[in-house]
Motif scaffolding. Structure first.
Motif, mmCIF file in Angstrom:
data_model
loop_
_atom_site.group_PDB
_atom_site.id
_atom_site.type_symbol
_atom_site.label_atom_id
_atom_site.label_comp_id
_atom_site.label_asym_id
_atom_site.label_seq_id
_atom_site.Cartn_x
_atom_site.Cartn_y
_atom_site.Cartn_z
ATOM 1 N N PHE A 215 1.975 34.124 -55.175
ATOM 2 C CA PHE A 215 1.985 32.759 -54.648
ATOM 3 C C PHE A 215 0.908 32.580 -53.595
ATOM 4 O O PHE A 215 0.903 33.264 -52.576
ATOM 5 C CB PHE A 215 3.348 32.418 -54.054
ATOM 6 C CG PHE A 215 3.451 30.987 -53.571
ATOM 7 C CD1 PHE A 215 3.168 29.934 -54.418
ATOM 8 C CD2 PHE A 215 3.806 30.709 -52.257
ATOM 9 C CE1 PHE A 215 3.252 28.616 -53.983
ATOM 10 C CE2 PHE A 215 3.892 29.402 -51.805
ATOM 11 C CZ PHE A 215 3.605 28.343 -52.684
ATOM 12 N N PRO A 217 -0.123 29.944 -51.050
ATOM 13 C CA PRO A 217 0.404 28.713 -50.450
ATOM 14 C C PRO A 217 -0.693 27.750 -50.021
ATOM 15 O O PRO A 217 -1.887 28.077 -50.070
ATOM 16 C CB PRO A 217 1.178 29.226 -49.240
ATOM 17 C CG PRO A 217 0.477 30.490 -48.867
ATOM 18 C CD PRO A 217 -0.023 31.092 -50.145
ATOM 19 N N THR A 218 -0.283 26.574 -49.605
ATOM 20 C CA THR A 218 -1.213 25.635 -48.990
ATOM 21 C C THR A 218 -1.920 26.310 -47.821
ATOM 22 O O THR A 218 -1.279 26.946 -46.981
ATOM 23 C CB THR A 218 -0.453 24.394 -48.484
ATOM 24 O OG1 THR A 218 0.156 23.728 -49.598
ATOM 25 C CG2 THR A 218 -1.391 23.431 -47.778
ATOM 26 N N GLY A 238 -0.415 35.522 -48.819
ATOM 27 C CA GLY A 238 0.670 35.053 -49.662
ATOM 28 C C GLY A 238 1.478 36.210 -50.224
ATOM 29 O O GLY A 238 0.994 37.343 -50.270
ATOM 30 N N MET A 251 8.217 33.641 -47.882
ATOM 31 C CA MET A 251 7.612 32.426 -47.328
ATOM 32 C C MET A 251 8.426 31.886 -46.154
ATOM 33 O O MET A 251 7.866 31.322 -45.211
ATOM 34 C CB MET A 251 7.479 31.364 -48.413
ATOM 35 C CG MET A 251 6.313 31.585 -49.365
ATOM 36 S SD MET A 251 4.697 31.612 -48.534
ATOM 37 C CE MET A 251 4.643 29.956 -47.842
ATOM 38 N N PRO A 444 -1.250 24.652 -53.153
ATOM 39 C CA PRO A 444 -0.417 25.773 -53.614
ATOM 40 C C PRO A 444 -0.605 26.072 -55.093
ATOM 41 O O PRO A 444 -0.780 25.173 -55.911
ATOM 42 C CB PRO A 444 1.005 25.294 -53.329
ATOM 43 C CG PRO A 444 0.919 23.803 -53.326
ATOM 44 C CD PRO A 444 -0.437 23.486 -52.769
ATOM 45 N N LYS A 467 0.973 20.992 -49.520
ATOM 46 C CA LYS A 467 2.296 21.122 -48.918
ATOM 47 C C LYS A 467 3.442 20.865 -49.897
ATOM 48 O O LYS A 467 4.578 20.636 -49.462
ATOM 49 C CB LYS A 467 2.421 20.227 -47.682
ATOM 50 C CG LYS A 467 1.407 20.586 -46.596
ATOM 51 C CD LYS A 467 1.573 19.751 -45.355
ATOM 52 C CE LYS A 467 0.539 20.137 -44.308
ATOM 53 N NZ LYS A 467 0.647 19.320 -43.077
ATOM 54 N N ASP A 469 4.578 23.194 -51.596
ATOM 55 C CA ASP A 469 4.906 24.602 -51.846
ATOM 56 C C ASP A 469 6.342 24.806 -52.285
ATOM 57 O O ASP A 469 6.614 25.558 -53.230
ATOM 58 C CB ASP A 469 4.615 25.425 -50.578
ATOM 59 C CG ASP A 469 3.189 25.301 -50.115
ATOM 60 O OD1 ASP A 469 2.806 24.188 -49.703
ATOM 61 O OD2 ASP A 469 2.451 26.296 -50.173
#
Length: 494
Positions: A215, A217-218, A238, A251, A444, A467, A469
């Protein structure tokens, strides 16, 4: 031996005498969630978990198949396991990539010999969060040296300090990069989770190539403080895990104020846009992808086919133009504040030339040399303009435009085609990986195992807006439940 008994005694003190007989090592491929449940049920201890993974690393990484994913084990790990903090990740072992600072007995080198002699003064912000949550930093993972920004002829998974990481599914094939060691370690069951970093594809590509969840993320959701940089506009850490649930758990620790739910029916009514132009032409990958699309439909998703993603080529080209300029600025700032013998990109280039036999036996440092020439105010200003345009084209006028036009929750496509055979003389085979639009936009991107093609993993990508995510993770978790496509590696030597 006396020290080992003392540590075991301390760990068992957390468990009533009646449970001692139930204590047992975990299965080879076990998730963070499962280990957490075992710890809470007092069926194991943090120390027993650490000893299990150290033994597995010795048998699989150091000898046996010799995946070579681990750069360095934490020499203090058993003492830490005997006294780790309570928290969301209490007692859970995690590996981190060797470009993430730790102020402990381990080094942080980005795989380079140039940084061995001077350790960071403080933990990276994300490492502080892991420790505060009770996680046990088991060790550092190998990577493509300097996160694959040194040369166009590089071999992913190779670093001067760590050597070559191999794909656990086929040891002759690439683990991809640059978070190659993190991906290979989790895939091989050397730890339940690892932290990787990405600028463009460095989480997504090795995760999909090794058959695990990755993953990205943003950008900005996880602090970049203490991560050896390429460009702060795209760099992010990530999670790399066996399941989406584990990625979501990490996260919640790595990102501030991050909460989410993972409902099994998250796909019901979800509108997913298929990026056909980014899906490649591999017939066996297509077959797996089409079967997955049908499972998505059966789970209630609405599949919108042949969605066009605008500006892919233009955004990627502008981003690359900006990246080499930003590399010089950001890396110089990091090296200067860290201190040591190498305090700038120019000094790093000189170090590599002086130690050419060890540092550059297979490929050079052409990208470093190009970047060092890009320091004038005019060039920096041009880079800033290119970056601004790249982000606009990839984000609002790219991913966002595609999502808005079709009222979509996410964009989807096969993440990758199977990786190629390792060849240190010729470098990477550059097989298709979809990563650039989300990387340039800073949005993301989640890859989840899709299956195997000729014994090598391929992934399934979910991409969302900035965002989004939590929504992307929820969709990926639901997809994972209906596909169950992850396959344990066989460490095939051929």
């Amino acid at each position: 031996m006396k020290r080992r008994r003392l540590l075991q005694t301390a760990a068992l003190a957390l468990c009533p005498a009646s449970c001692e007989k139930k204590l047992s090592p975990p299965a080879p491929f076990v998730t963070l969630a499962d280990l957490d449940a075992k710890l809470k049920a007092r069926e194991t201890t943090p120390l027993l978990l650490v000893e299990h993974f150290i033994d597995r690393i010795a048998r699989i990484d150091r000898t046996g198949p010799k995946v070579n994913a681990i750069m360095e084990l934490n020499p203090e790990v058993k003492a830490i396991a005997a006294s780790c903090k309570p928290g969301l990740l209490h007692g859970l072992p995690v590996l981190i990539k060797d470009n993430i600072d730790t102020a402990d007995a381990m080094h942080t080198t980005a795989g380079s010999l140039a940084l061995r002699g001077h350790k960071p003064k403080r933990d990276a912000a994300l490492v502080m969060r892991l420790r505060e949550a009770g996680a046990i930093i088991l060790g550092k993972t190998n990577l493509s040296e300097w996160a694959n920004i040194r040369s166009p002829n590089s071999t992913s998974g190779w670093s001067a300090r760590g050597g070559l990481t191999r794909n656990p599914h086929k040891l002759t094939h690439s683990a991809s990069g640059s978070s190659s060691g993190s991906a290979a370690a989790v895939a091989a069951g050397l730890a339940p989770a690892a932290i990787g970093t990405e600028t463009n594809g460095s989480i997504i590509s090795p995760a999909s190539a090794c058959g695990i969840v990755g993953f990205k993320p943003t950008v900005g959701l996880i602090s970049g403080a203490g991560i050896i940089p390429i460009t702060h506009h795209q760099d992010t850490a990530g999670p790399m895990t066996l399941t989406v649930r584990d990625a979501a758990l990490l996260m919640q620790v790595l990102a501030a104020d991050f909460t989410l739910e993972l409902p099994r029916d998250a796909l019901k009514g979800a509108r997913l846009g298929v990026l056909r132009q980014q899906s490649g032409k591999h017939p066996q990958v297509f077959a797996l992808f089409e079967a997955a699309l049908q499972k998505l439909r059966d789970a209630g998703a609405i599949i919108v086919d042949s969605v066009e993603l605008p500006n892919v080529r233009e955004a990627g080209s502008l981003s690359w133009k900006a990246m080499l300029i930003e590399l010089r600025t950001d890396l110089n700032a990091y090296l200067e504040q860290r201190g040591g013998d190498v305090r700038s990109l120019s000094e790093l280039i000189a170090f590599n030339e002086k130690h050419r036999d060890a540092e550059m036996p297979h490929f050079g440092q052409e990208f470093f040399e190009q970047a060092e020439k890009l320091g004038s105010p005019e060039i920096i200003a041009a880079g800033q303009e290119a970056r601004k345009m790249a982000q606009q084209l990839a984000g609002p006028e790219g991913i966002d435009a595609a999502l808005k036009e079709h009222d979509l929750d996410a964009l989807i496509c096969p993440t990758n085609d199977p990786v190629g055979v390792i060849n240190l003389k010729t470098g990477d085979t550059n097989d298709r990986v979809f990563s650039t639009p989300a990387a340039v936009a800073g949005y993301p991107h989640l890859t989840v195992p899709l299956g195997l093609v000729d014994g090598l993993p391929v992934g399934f990508s979910f991409i969302g807006t900035a965002k989004a995510d939590a929504r992307i993770l929820a969709l990926g978790h639901a997809f994972e439940q209906v596909t169950q496509a992850r396959v344990a590696p066989t460490f095939n030597a051929g």
